[in-house]
Write an enzyme that holds these catalytic residues in place. Sequence first.
Site, PDB file in Angstrom:
ATOM      1  N   ASP A   1       5.330  12.225  -3.275  1.00  0.00           N
ATOM      2  CA  ASP A   1       4.303  11.158  -2.812  1.00  0.00           C
ATOM      3  C   ASP A   1       5.099  10.656  -1.616  1.00  0.00           C
ATOM      4  O   ASP A   1       4.748   9.382  -1.286  1.00  0.00           O
ATOM      5  CB  ASP A   1       4.185  10.209  -3.921  1.00  0.00           C
TER       6      ASP A   1
ATOM      7  N   ASP B   1       1.070  14.101  -5.033  1.00  0.00           N
ATOM      8  CA  ASP B   1      -0.222  13.376  -4.613  1.00  0.00           C
ATOM      9  C   ASP B   1      -0.592  13.806  -3.346  1.00  0.00           C
ATOM     10  O   ASP B   1       0.044  14.386  -2.485  1.00  0.00           O
ATOM     11  CB  ASP B   1       0.457  11.641  -4.583  1.00  0.00           C
ATOM     12  N   ASN B   2      -1.947  13.401  -3.172  1.00  0.00           N
ATOM     13  CA  ASN B   2      -2.606  13.716  -1.596  1.00  0.00           C
ATOM     14  C   ASN B   2      -2.538  15.010  -1.121  1.00  0.00           C
ATOM     15  O   ASN B   2      -2.423  15.180   0.150  1.00  0.00           O
ATOM     16  CB  ASN B   2      -1.828  12.848  -0.592  1.00  0.00           C
TER      17      ASN B   2
HETATM   18  O1  76T Z   1       1.745   9.054   3.627  1.00  0.00           O
HETATM   19  C1  76T Z   1       1.766   8.731   2.630  1.00  0.00           C
HETATM   20  N1  76T Z   1       2.688   8.585   1.827  1.00  0.00           N
HETATM   21  C2  76T Z   1       3.951   8.637   2.330  1.00  0.00           C
HETATM   22  C3  76T Z   1       4.731   7.625   3.306  1.00  0.00           C
HETATM   23  C4  76T Z   1       3.875   6.807   4.129  1.00  0.00           C
HETATM   24  C5  76T Z   1       4.456   5.983   4.902  1.00  0.00           C
HETATM   25  C6  76T Z   1       5.879   5.679   4.791  1.00  0.00           C
HETATM   26  C7  76T Z   1       6.673   6.460   3.871  1.00  0.00           C
HETATM   27  C8  76T Z   1       8.051   5.951   3.634  1.00  0.00           C
HETATM   28  N2  76T Z   1       8.595   6.175   2.540  1.00  0.00           N
HETATM   29  C9  76T Z   1       9.419   7.583   2.421  1.00  0.00           C
HETATM   30  C10 76T Z   1       9.344   8.586   3.554  1.00  0.00           C
HETATM   31  C11 76T Z   1      10.166   9.606   3.475  1.00  0.00           C
HETATM   32  C12 76T Z   1      10.971   9.803   2.283  1.00  0.00           C
HETATM   33  N3  76T Z   1      11.741  10.960   2.096  1.00  0.00           N
HETATM   34  N4  76T Z   1      12.408  10.784   0.833  1.00  0.00           N
HETATM   35  C13 76T Z   1      11.792   9.624   0.258  1.00  0.00           C
HETATM   36  C14 76T Z   1      10.850   8.971   1.258  1.00  0.00           C
HETATM   37  C15 76T Z   1      10.042   7.829   1.135  1.00  0.00           C
HETATM   38  C16 76T Z   1       5.901   7.238   3.101  1.00  0.00           C
HETATM   39  C17 76T Z   1       0.080   8.391   2.133  1.00  0.00           C
HETATM   40  C18 76T Z   1      -0.736   8.264   2.843  1.00  0.00           C
HETATM   41  C19 76T Z   1      -1.957   8.205   2.276  1.00  0.00           C
HETATM   42  C20 76T Z   1      -3.223   7.844   3.197  1.00  0.00           C
HETATM   43  C21 76T Z   1      -3.082   6.879   4.294  1.00  0.00           C
HETATM   44  C22 76T Z   1      -4.309   6.820   5.376  1.00  0.00           C
HETATM   45  C23 76T Z   1      -5.520   7.440   5.001  1.00  0.00           C
HETATM   46  F1  76T Z   1      -6.590   6.998   5.915  1.00  0.00           F
HETATM   47  C24 76T Z   1      -5.759   8.408   3.923  1.00  0.00           C
HETATM   48  C25 76T Z   1      -4.399   8.407   2.783  1.00  0.00           C
HETATM   49  C26 76T Z   1      -2.319   8.020   0.933  1.00  0.00           C
HETATM   50  C27 76T Z   1      -1.324   8.117   0.154  1.00  0.00           C
HETATM   51  O2  76T Z   1      -1.314   8.088  -1.193  1.00  0.00           O
HETATM   52  C28 76T Z   1       0.001   8.339   0.595  1.00  0.00           C
HETATM   53  O3  76T Z   1       1.016   8.792  -0.322  1.00  0.00           O
HETATM   54 MG    MG Z   2       0.308   9.125  -2.068  1.00  0.00          MG
END
Ligand code: 76T
Ligand code: MG
Length: 214
Positions: free
Chosen positions: A141, A169-170
């Site tokens: 995720d 997810d997603n």
């Molecule tokens: O992008 C998403 N999630 C990931 C994410 C995003 C931002 C920051 C992090 C920082 N955390 C992170 C990064 C890198 C990493 N490497 N190892 C661990 C680790 C942890 C992670 C996401 C987006 C939408 C979404 C948004 C907008 C829309 F219109 C529709 C849908 C819905 C979701 O359910 C989502 O999950």
């Molecule tokens: Mg997600």
Amino acid sequence: TQTTRPQRMLAAVQKNATRGDPRSVVKAIDQFCRQKEWAMNVGDEKGCILDSVVTEVNPATVLELGTYCGYSTVRIASLLPPDAKLITLEFNPHNAAIARQVIAWAGLGDKIQLVEGASGDWIPKMKEKFGIETFDLVFLDHWKDRYLPDTKLMEECGLLRKGSILLADNVISPGTPDYLEYIRNSPRYKSQYFRSHLEYTKAEDGLEKSVFLG
Ligand SMILES: O=C(NCc1cccc(CNc2ccc3[nH]ncc3c2)c1)c1cc(-c2ccc(F)cc2)cc(O)c1O
Ligand SMILES: [Mg+2]
């Protein structure tokens, strides 16, 4: 000074959820996201699919890639057997700081190990740092362009065994096209798509469940 969305989510948990009651924490976050502000938790609808996979697998070892504020971390951990361990990776330090407090409020600190850093750096260290042989369940995720490289990395590091389950997810929104292409066409996986909706919206999204065949 202005608060962040994760901070406001934590405040909602501390205001509306009962300490030590993980399901009330999950409920408080879903209410916050439905009534106040959208946030990228897996949410209640996909969360029910996640619950059914967790209870079916009954995993002793779980890896979550992408903690965010700890919603799915708490949701998964609340269903784990007594001695099970969940390791969750979060790259963003602010998200991690909030997630630690959400996990503590739920009273699940002894089941969950939150590690700050990037999946690419930590996956190769899992065995030596955490004494993990293989993961029974992996919940993907995090950044959507990391699903595929990290899955290949887990294979290479021997972190998957015959029967390990990947739940992503997603896969529709935002989408993970290269991951879906790989996992659905690889002879080493048996995949199943669970159609649902993007958290707290009517847009399509879903979870892809894949069994590693060894
Ligand atoms: O992008 C998403 N999630 C990931 C994410 C995003 C931002 C920051 C992090 C920082 N955390 C992170 C990064 C890198 C990493 N490497 N190892 C661990 C680790 C942890 C992670 C996401 C987006 C939408 C979404 C948004 C907008 C829309 F219109 C529709 C849908 C819905 C979701 O359910 C989502 O999950
Ligand atoms: Mg997600």
